[in-house]
Design an enzyme around this catalytic site. Structure first.
Site, PDB file in Angstrom:
ATOM      1  CG  HIS A  21      -2.054   1.124   1.242  1.00 20.52           C
ATOM      2  ND1 HIS A  21      -1.524   2.595   1.517  1.00 20.52           N
ATOM      3  CD2 HIS A  21      -3.241   1.000   0.855  1.00 20.52           C
ATOM      4  CE1 HIS A  21      -2.709   3.094   1.250  1.00 20.52           C
ATOM      5  NE2 HIS A  21      -3.690   2.422   1.064  1.00 20.52           N
ATOM      6  CD  GLU A  73      -5.514   1.628  -3.012  1.00 26.01           C
ATOM      7  OE1 GLU A  73      -6.572   1.729  -2.756  1.00 26.01           O
ATOM      8  OE2 GLU A  73      -4.668   1.481  -2.195  1.00 26.01           O
TER       9      GLU A  73
HETATM   10  P1  PGA Z   1      -9.538   6.180   0.460  1.00 19.92           P
HETATM   11  O1  PGA Z   1      -8.395   5.097   0.805  1.00 19.92           O
HETATM   12  O2  PGA Z   1     -10.697   5.296  -0.081  1.00 19.92           O
HETATM   13  O3  PGA Z   1      -9.576   6.569   1.601  1.00 19.92           O
HETATM   14  O4  PGA Z   1      -8.974   6.930  -0.623  1.00 19.92           O
HETATM   15  C1  PGA Z   1      -8.002   3.943  -0.095  1.00 19.92           C
HETATM   16  C2  PGA Z   1      -6.860   3.371   0.312  1.00 19.92           C
HETATM   17  O5  PGA Z   1      -6.083   3.784   0.646  1.00 19.92           O
HETATM   18  O6  PGA Z   1      -6.668   1.889  -0.144  1.00 19.92           O
END
Ligand code: PGA
Length: 226
Positions: A84, A153
């Site tokens: 992440h 992401e």
């Molecule tokens: P968020 O986070 O939905 O708060 O943008 C997503 C993540 O960090 O996996």
């Protein structure tokens, strides 16, 4: 769809116990839910699919403060988020450290949710595909895993509300799917409003949800709208 809920470091004991109770009434509408709470709260959840947010890059042993993938597996955890962007941003975790974690997770029998993302700078310079391709080949080249999820992401989209256009996400997805046989999730500021648009993305297998996963009422609305 697959919905992975990343609680990050939120909730006190009292709050998580309330969440556990409320979650029993949650209607997933047939979607696959993976709850990833803080590791210390994992045993409070029963009869649901669990994920952890991180594993140690080491196996069992003398590594003070780290939780091994084997320990997570023995708790009944099925998935582990790996790489992440907050691990990199806040803990200076390197790509090779994340790769060791990926290997530990696989070895222990956990299914990795491998996160990859581009920076705003890469996005603005049209280098998104190149960046994602590079990260994925670093992690996955020459490997074939039975089970793995990829989460796209964009780093600039996490917790900011700055979500790329569907067309851009679709391009990333189709590039990933051309090279890898794994389901792909999108993550970054998904909420109960923009999900109506985001769910139209072709080839999408689910979402990795941060902020909204803390609020079961809003999460229920999101689920109802999928
Ligand atoms: P968020 O986070 O939905 O708060 O943008 C997503 C993540 O960090 O996996």
């Amino acid at each position: 769809m697959i919905l992975a809920l990343n609680h990050k470091s939120h909730f006190t004991k009292e709050e998580i116990l309330k969440y556990v109770e409320d979650y029993k009434k949650f209607d997933s509408k047939g979607h696959t839910m993976i709850v990833c709470p803080s590791s210390c709260y994992l045993p409070y959840f029963e009869d649901i699919v669990l994920g952890c947010q991180d594993v140690s890059s080491y196996p069992f042993g003398s590594y003070t403060g780290s939780i091994s993938a084997e320990a997570m597996y023995s708790l009944g955890v099925k998935y582990s988020i790996i790489h992440h962007s907050e691990r990199e941003k806040c803990f200076k975790e390197s790509l090779s450290e994340s790769k060791k974690k990926l290997e530990q997770a696989i070895k222990a029998g956990l299914i990795p949710i491998l996160c990859v993302g581009d920076t705003k700078e890469e996005h603005d310079q049209g280098k998104t595909l190149e960046s994602i391709k590079e990260q994925l080949s670093f992690f996955l080249e020459g490997q074939s895993y039975d089970s793995l999820l990829i989460a796209y992401e964009p780093i600039y989209a996490i917790g900011t509300g700055d979500v790329p256009e569907n067309k851009e996400i679709e391009e990333v997805l189709s590039m990933i799917k051309e090279h890898y046989p794994y389901p792909v999730l999108y993550g970054g500021s998904v909420n109960e409003e923009n999900v109506l648009l985001l769910k139209q993305i072709k080839g999408l297998d689910g979402f990795l949800l941060g902020g909204i996963s803390l609020d079961l009422k809003a999460l229920q609305t999101l689920c109802d709208r999928l």
